[in-house]
Scaffold this active site. Structure first.
Site, short mmCIF file in Angstrom:
data_model
loop_
_atom_site.label_atom_id
_atom_site.label_comp_id
_atom_site.label_asym_id
_atom_site.label_seq_id
_atom_site.Cartn_x
_atom_site.Cartn_y
_atom_site.Cartn_z
CG ASP A 6 4.02 -0.01 1.84
OD1 ASP A 6 3.80 0.90 2.65
OD2 ASP A 6 3.41 -1.08 1.84
CG HIS B 92 6.57 -0.52 10.50
ND1 HIS B 92 6.55 -0.87 11.83
CD2 HIS B 92 6.36 0.82 10.48
CE1 HIS B 92 6.34 0.19 12.59
NE2 HIS B 92 6.22 1.23 11.81
CG ASP B 93 5.71 -2.05 4.96
OD1 ASP B 93 5.19 -1.12 4.34
OD2 ASP B 93 5.14 -2.65 5.91
CB THR C 290 4.26 -4.40 3.11
OG1 THR C 290 3.94 -3.80 1.85
CG2 THR C 290 5.39 -5.40 2.94
CG ASN D 54 0.53 3.28 4.28
OD1 ASN D 54 0.28 3.25 5.48
ND2 ASN D 54 1.49 2.54 3.73
CD GLU E 138 -0.11 -3.18 11.65
OE1 GLU E 138 -0.95 -4.07 11.45
OE2 GLU E 138 0.30 -2.41 10.74
CG PHE E 139 -2.36 1.56 9.21
CD1 PHE E 139 -2.06 1.12 7.93
CD2 PHE E 139 -3.30 2.57 9.36
CE1 PHE E 139 -2.68 1.69 6.82
CE2 PHE E 139 -3.92 3.15 8.26
CZ PHE E 139 -3.61 2.70 6.99
CG ASN E 140 -0.42 -3.03 7.26
OD1 ASN E 140 -0.73 -2.00 6.67
ND2 ASN E 140 0.81 -3.51 7.27
CG ASP F 65 -0.25 0.01 2.55
OD1 ASP F 65 -0.83 0.53 3.54
OD2 ASP F 65 0.90 -0.48 2.64
O1 RIB Z 1 1.78 -0.33 10.98
C1 RIB Z 1 2.76 -0.20 9.99
C2 RIB Z 1 2.20 -0.63 8.67
O2 RIB Z 1 1.12 0.22 8.31
C3 RIB Z 1 3.22 -0.48 7.53
O3 RIB Z 1 2.95 -1.44 6.56
C4 RIB Z 1 2.94 0.89 6.99
O4 RIB Z 1 3.28 1.02 5.60
C5 RIB Z 1 1.44 0.95 7.14
O5 RIB Z 1 0.88 0.31 6.01
CA CA Z 2 2.63 -0.75 4.25
#
Ligand code: RIB
Ligand code: CA
Length: 309
Positions: free
Chosen positions: A17, A241-242, A126, A41, A167-169, A12
């Site tokens: 990423d 992260h990714d 990711t 994102n 967590e966001f994803n 994303d």
């Molecule tokens: O929480 C971090 C994740 O969320 C990463 O993949 C970042 O790119 C966002 O997508």
């Molecule tokens: Ca990401």
């Protein structure tokens, strides 16, 4: 000759990423065979345009990009432009790509490639897991065809980064995550905030990359996508992260895992929370060799060594 792992990246794009794509195109043990995009994102149109632009920037314009899901399975899309900026690339303004998208859409491309090469391909997610959930729904045999799945997502024994628990994803598409974590994949590894928050580049890296004019595109990309975080938000570190998820796909020794059964909360109270509820087949990363992971990233993309603090 290092044996190369065939990888599909589901992204994303997004700043980290973009760094993960750079890592994947440069690492000698990775054959990046396709990239699929998903709303996360940023909206999927921008995520796709960003992905095409990043691959062109890296001189990897031959890698096909397939646009995927434009919204989560059930909920409205919630983005992360507060961190990745309104265009999703952290202030980078890369030349727009002129090239065409891959003919089939993200989930279809994942199914097609896995069917053509059963047991060979590692899928690295990711972003939100919408594409994988759709692909699994359409073709359950993906579970046998994919060699492994490594996903960046979850906060298992640590706080979240969107809410205190999520967590966001996972937060963006918890229903998709629920379907992925409950599918009987023989090899599914979850790279959550438990480990990714410990793997970061620093302001010293930022300073080094801004004082060296002679860098490969995979390193100068950081100078582009890091602007928003290191200047506008004045951060002192940038979690990889990714890139860590991609690194673990080819070097599982970077992390220590627990065998787990994972449940994903879809109730409003703690939506997107990922909990380990007992033993199971999901490999949840709980420890990481952070120094070796950062050094692997720096070396692979060609970052200059930061000046010692
Ligand atoms: O929480 C971090 C994740 O969320 C990463 O993949 C970042 O790119 C966002 O997508
Ligand atoms: Ca990401």
């Amino acid at each position: 000759m290092t044996e190369r792992t065939s990888i599909i990246l589901d992204v994303d794009t997004g700043t980290d990423d973009a760094l993960a794509i750079a890592f994947a195109t440069r690492h000698p043990a990775i054959d990046l065979i396709a990239v699929t995009t998903v709303a996360g994102n940023i909206d999927v149109e921008k995520a796709t345009a960003n992905t095409l632009a990043v691959l062109d920037w890296l001189g990897a314009g031959e890698i096909p990009v397939h646009r995927g899901a434009s919204r989560p399975l059930v909920r409205p899309h919630r983005d992360a432009t507060y961190f990745h900026d309104e265009h999703g690339l952290g202030g980078a303004r890369l030349p727009a790509s002129e090239r065409e998208l891959g003919a089939d859409r993200g989930p279809a491309a994942i199914i097609r490639l896995a069917r053509q090469r059963p047991g060979e391909i590692v899928l690295v997610n990711t972003g939100p897991l919408t594409n994988l959930a759709i692909a699994l729904n359409v073709e359950p045999r993906l579970i046998e065809w994919l060699r492994a799945v490594v996903l960046m997502g979850g906060a298992f024994h640590v706080p979240g980064n969107v809410t205190p628990t999520a967590e966001f994803n996972i937060y963006v598409d918890p229903e998709a995550a629920e379907q992925v974590f409950s599918a009987p994949f023989p090899r599914l590894t979850a790279i959550g905030l438990d480990v990714t928050e410990r793997v970061a580049i620093t302001r010293a890296d930022w300073d080094a990359v801004n004082s060296d004019a002679d860098l490969p595109p995979s390193a100068s990309l950081l100078r582009e996508v890091g602007k928003f975080a290191f200047t506008r938000l004045d951060r002192d570190r940038f979690a990889l992260h990714d890139p860590l998820a991609v690194a673990v796909a080819i070097d599982p020794s970077l992390v220590r895992n627990e065998d787990a059964t994972v449940v994903v909360d879809t109730s409003e109270a703690e939506v997107g929370r990922t909990r380990v509820v007992g033993p199971g087949s999901v490999q949840v990363a709980v420890e990481v060799d952070a120094d070796r992971a950062v050094e692997t990233y720096r070396r692979t993309v060609g970052l200059p060594l930061p000046k010692p603090a």
